[in-house]
Design a protein around this motif. Sequence first.
Motif, PDB file in Angstrom:
ATOM      1  N   GLU A 103      37.795  42.084  31.922  1.00 26.70           N
ATOM      2  CA  GLU A 103      39.113  42.457  31.420  1.00 26.70           C
ATOM      3  C   GLU A 103      40.140  42.456  32.545  1.00 26.70           C
ATOM      4  O   GLU A 103      41.267  41.957  32.383  1.00 26.70           O
ATOM      5  CB  GLU A 103      39.043  43.835  30.763  1.00 26.70           C
ATOM      6  CG  GLU A 103      40.355  44.294  30.151  1.00 26.70           C
ATOM      7  CD  GLU A 103      40.236  45.662  29.511  1.00 26.70           C
ATOM      8  OE1 GLU A 103      41.214  46.124  28.895  1.00 26.70           O
ATOM      9  OE2 GLU A 103      39.157  46.278  29.633  1.00 26.70           O
ATOM     10  N   ALA A 104      39.758  43.017  33.689  1.00 29.21           N
ATOM     11  CA  ALA A 104      40.677  43.036  34.830  1.00 29.21           C
ATOM     12  C   ALA A 104      40.987  41.617  35.300  1.00 29.21           C
ATOM     13  O   ALA A 104      42.145  41.297  35.625  1.00 29.21           O
ATOM     14  CB  ALA A 104      40.071  43.857  35.965  1.00 29.21           C
ATOM     15  N   LEU A 105      39.972  40.761  35.344  1.00 26.82           N
ATOM     16  CA  LEU A 105      40.198  39.371  35.735  1.00 26.82           C
ATOM     17  C   LEU A 105      41.130  38.674  34.756  1.00 26.82           C
ATOM     18  O   LEU A 105      42.003  37.882  35.161  1.00 26.82           O
ATOM     19  CB  LEU A 105      38.858  38.639  35.818  1.00 26.82           C
ATOM     20  CG  LEU A 105      38.898  37.153  36.198  1.00 26.82           C
ATOM     21  CD1 LEU A 105      39.539  36.963  37.562  1.00 26.82           C
ATOM     22  CD2 LEU A 105      37.496  36.551  36.178  1.00 26.82           C
ATOM     23  N   GLY A 106      40.983  38.959  33.471  1.00 31.54           N
ATOM     24  CA  GLY A 106      41.882  38.385  32.479  1.00 31.54           C
ATOM     25  C   GLY A 106      43.319  38.857  32.676  1.00 31.54           C
ATOM     26  O   GLY A 106      44.267  38.074  32.505  1.00 31.54           O
ATOM     27  N   HIS A 107      43.492  40.124  33.041  1.00 31.75           N
ATOM     28  CA  HIS A 107      44.846  40.625  33.306  1.00 31.75           C
ATOM     29  C   HIS A 107      45.448  39.911  34.512  1.00 31.75           C
ATOM     30  O   HIS A 107      46.639  39.556  34.498  1.00 31.75           O
ATOM     31  CB  HIS A 107      44.797  42.134  33.564  1.00 31.75           C
ATOM     32  CG  HIS A 107      44.364  42.921  32.369  1.00 31.75           C
ATOM     33  ND1 HIS A 107      43.824  44.188  32.468  1.00 31.75           N
ATOM     34  CD2 HIS A 107      44.379  42.627  31.040  1.00 31.75           C
ATOM     35  CE1 HIS A 107      43.540  44.635  31.259  1.00 31.75           C
ATOM     36  NE2 HIS A 107      43.857  43.711  30.381  1.00 31.75           N
ATOM     37  N   ASN A 108      44.651  39.700  35.549  1.00 33.84           N
ATOM     38  CA  ASN A 108      45.155  38.954  36.705  1.00 33.84           C
ATOM     39  C   ASN A 108      45.563  37.543  36.325  1.00 33.84           C
ATOM     40  O   ASN A 108      46.608  37.043  36.780  1.00 33.84           O
ATOM     41  CB  ASN A 108      44.103  38.903  37.815  1.00 33.84           C
ATOM     42  CG  ASN A 108      44.067  40.160  38.664  1.00 33.84           C
ATOM     43  OD1 ASN A 108      43.125  40.946  38.592  1.00 33.84           O
ATOM     44  ND2 ASN A 108      45.103  40.365  39.471  1.00 33.84           N
ATOM     45  N   ALA A 109      44.753  36.882  35.512  1.00 35.02           N
ATOM     46  CA  ALA A 109      45.094  35.525  35.080  1.00 35.02           C
ATOM     47  C   ALA A 109      46.391  35.525  34.273  1.00 35.02           C
ATOM     48  O   ALA A 109      47.244  34.638  34.437  1.00 35.02           O
ATOM     49  CB  ALA A 109      43.944  34.933  34.258  1.00 35.02           C
ATOM     50  N   PHE A 110      46.550  36.523  33.404  1.00 35.62           N
ATOM     51  CA  PHE A 110      47.776  36.624  32.617  1.00 35.62           C
ATOM     52  C   PHE A 110      48.984  36.835  33.528  1.00 35.62           C
ATOM     53  O   PHE A 110      50.045  36.219  33.335  1.00 35.62           O
ATOM     54  CB  PHE A 110      47.651  37.787  31.632  1.00 35.62           C
ATOM     55  CG  PHE A 110      48.873  38.024  30.792  1.00 35.62           C
ATOM     56  CD1 PHE A 110      49.081  37.292  29.633  1.00 35.62           C
ATOM     57  CD2 PHE A 110      49.810  38.973  31.150  1.00 35.62           C
ATOM     58  CE1 PHE A 110      50.198  37.494  28.855  1.00 35.62           C
ATOM     59  CE2 PHE A 110      50.933  39.190  30.379  1.00 35.62           C
ATOM     60  CZ  PHE A 110      51.132  38.445  29.228  1.00 35.62           C
ATOM     61  N   ILE A 111      48.843  37.685  34.544  1.00 39.79           N
ATOM     62  CA  ILE A 111      49.937  37.948  35.469  1.00 39.79           C
ATOM     63  C   ILE A 111      50.287  36.699  36.261  1.00 39.79           C
ATOM     64  O   ILE A 111      51.466  36.403  36.509  1.00 39.79           O
ATOM     65  CB  ILE A 111      49.562  39.115  36.398  1.00 39.79           C
ATOM     66  CG1 ILE A 111      49.441  40.411  35.595  1.00 39.79           C
ATOM     67  CG2 ILE A 111      50.589  39.282  37.510  1.00 39.79           C
ATOM     68  CD1 ILE A 111      48.848  41.563  36.381  1.00 39.79           C
ATOM     69  N   VAL A 112      49.270  35.935  36.657  1.00 36.94           N
ATOM     70  CA  VAL A 112      49.522  34.690  37.393  1.00 36.94           C
ATOM     71  C   VAL A 112      50.374  33.742  36.552  1.00 36.94           C
ATOM     72  O   VAL A 112      51.403  33.218  37.011  1.00 36.94           O
ATOM     73  CB  VAL A 112      48.191  34.022  37.794  1.00 36.94           C
ATOM     74  CG1 VAL A 112      48.434  32.592  38.267  1.00 36.94           C
ATOM     75  CG2 VAL A 112      47.495  34.823  38.881  1.00 36.94           C
ATOM     76  N   VAL A 113      49.946  33.511  35.319  1.00 34.95           N
ATOM     77  CA  VAL A 113      50.646  32.544  34.459  1.00 34.95           C
ATOM     78  C   VAL A 113      52.052  33.025  34.128  1.00 34.95           C
ATOM     79  O   VAL A 113      53.040  32.280  34.244  1.00 34.95           O
ATOM     80  CB  VAL A 113      49.830  32.287  33.182  1.00 34.95           C
ATOM     81  CG1 VAL A 113      50.610  31.383  32.222  1.00 34.95           C
ATOM     82  CG2 VAL A 113      48.486  31.658  33.529  1.00 34.95           C
ATOM     83  N   MET A 114      52.182  34.280  33.725  1.00 36.21           N
ATOM     84  CA  MET A 114      53.481  34.790  33.314  1.00 36.21           C
ATOM     85  C   MET A 114      54.437  34.931  34.501  1.00 36.21           C
ATOM     86  O   MET A 114      55.652  34.792  34.333  1.00 36.21           O
ATOM     87  CB  MET A 114      53.320  36.129  32.605  1.00 36.21           C
ATOM     88  CG  MET A 114      52.585  36.050  31.288  1.00 36.21           C
ATOM     89  SD  MET A 114      53.269  34.799  30.161  1.00 36.21           S
ATOM     90  CE  MET A 114      54.945  35.387  29.959  1.00 36.21           C
ATOM     91  N   SER A 115      53.921  35.189  35.689  1.00 36.09           N
ATOM     92  CA  SER A 115      54.794  35.235  36.863  1.00 36.09           C
ATOM     93  C   SER A 115      55.423  33.879  37.120  1.00 36.09           C
ATOM     94  O   SER A 115      56.616  33.776  37.437  1.00 36.09           O
ATOM     95  CB  SER A 115      54.009  35.701  38.089  1.00 36.09           C
ATOM     96  OG  SER A 115      53.572  37.034  37.944  1.00 36.09           O
ATOM     97  N   LEU A 116      54.626  32.829  36.983  1.00 32.82           N
ATOM     98  CA  LEU A 116      55.165  31.483  37.170  1.00 32.82           C
ATOM     99  C   LEU A 116      56.164  31.133  36.074  1.00 32.82           C
ATOM    100  O   LEU A 116      57.217  30.539  36.342  1.00 32.82           O
ATOM    101  CB  LEU A 116      54.021  30.463  37.196  1.00 32.82           C
ATOM    102  CG  LEU A 116      53.008  30.610  38.342  1.00 32.82           C
ATOM    103  CD1 LEU A 116      51.897  29.584  38.192  1.00 32.82           C
ATOM    104  CD2 LEU A 116      53.685  30.461  39.692  1.00 32.82           C
ATOM    105  N   ILE A 117      55.846  31.509  34.844  1.00 32.42           N
ATOM    106  CA  ILE A 117      56.716  31.148  33.716  1.00 32.42           C
ATOM    107  C   ILE A 117      58.031  31.925  33.750  1.00 32.42           C
ATOM    108  O   ILE A 117      59.107  31.369  33.475  1.00 32.42           O
ATOM    109  CB  ILE A 117      55.974  31.391  32.386  1.00 32.42           C
ATOM    110  CG1 ILE A 117      54.794  30.414  32.262  1.00 32.42           C
ATOM    111  CG2 ILE A 117      56.920  31.225  31.203  1.00 32.42           C
ATOM    112  CD1 ILE A 117      53.950  30.637  31.024  1.00 32.42           C
ATOM    113  N   LEU A 118      57.965  33.212  34.081  1.00 28.36           N
ATOM    114  CA  LEU A 118      59.167  34.041  34.052  1.00 28.36           C
ATOM    115  C   LEU A 118      59.985  33.916  35.340  1.00 28.36           C
ATOM    116  O   LEU A 118      61.194  33.667  35.290  1.00 28.36           O
ATOM    117  CB  LEU A 118      58.783  35.509  33.818  1.00 28.36           C
ATOM    118  CG  LEU A 118      58.168  35.852  32.462  1.00 28.36           C
ATOM    119  CD1 LEU A 118      57.784  37.325  32.414  1.00 28.36           C
ATOM    120  CD2 LEU A 118      59.125  35.521  31.331  1.00 28.36           C
TER     121      LEU A 118
END
Length: 338
Positions: A103-118
């Motif tokens: 779950e924590a790894l998934g949150h990191n992946a989400f933060i990576v993608v959304m940081s680039l997008i936003l």
Amino acid sequence: MASVREDVIPVADPAEVPLAAGGGALTPPPAPGTRRRRERWAIRGELAILLGPALIVFVAFVILPVALAAYYGFFSWSGYGAPTDFVGIRNYVTILTDSAFHEALGHNAFIVVMSLILQGPIAIGLALLLNRKLRFQSLIRVLIFVPYVISEVVVGLGWSLMLQSNGAVNGLLEKLGLGALTADWISDPALAIWTLMVIITWKYIGFAVILFLAGLQGIPEELSDAAAIDGASYWQIQRYIVLPLMGPTIRIWAFLSIIGSLQLFDLVWIIWGQYVASTAGTSTMATYMVANGRNAGSFGYGSAVAVVMFLISLAIALIYQRYVLRRDTAGAVTGGAK
């Protein structure tokens, strides 16, 4: 008259031999092989002087801690005394099979993608805007960059107070007649991760803007002027000239953003803490490491988590450099391919 023999090599007159300052004959120049060896040793000496201190610091504060963490990861160690309870790869197996780590790894992946997008489009837009002649341009740049230089502790505490159920954000919405939009921004699992993204974007957007502005300063104005003379509009110039030339800067920023998102810890820990982060859906690999390592008194397990984080970051960094930064670094190393 006697003929001169052609096979006799003439000998220079001693009076014509140049003398050294002390009166003796000059020493003949060294052989080419000796000169090359001296040059190689001189280059090695320069590299040792210039790179030696940096290498010592890198080995002492990066390589050695990683090696020690890898060693401790094979033990069940409480942090006191020498580790003696060898458990092999049990800690690593537990990490890879733990749903909380997934779950924590998934949150990191989400933060990576959304940081680039936003952050990427917003920062590029602000950089293009601030690159033009504007009133109060310097003040606007400072205001955008200020959140980046503020301590994470101050940012975390400030946002945590404002985002409480009875905090300033909900109070402002109620005063504006938007009470229906009030929410539990921190504890609601459906909103907490997006709240984190807003805070991260506000905190780090200034760094991206400054970096992009530096990249824009390196683009010759003659290119834009020539395109404008040929009839290109402002947006065509930005799309076909400015943005492609900003490619190396954008790729470097994306690399830094990815690595930073994988190692995110401080803002999450300060705002959500150890337990709320897992229940609210904002835990990261770093918060998982601290909660299940140091705070749980299991330093061996925490060291194993640190090694897994290091390997994940290293693998992503190598892949990114191999396939994304390759064009930017191809000619950066002396003696590269011609």
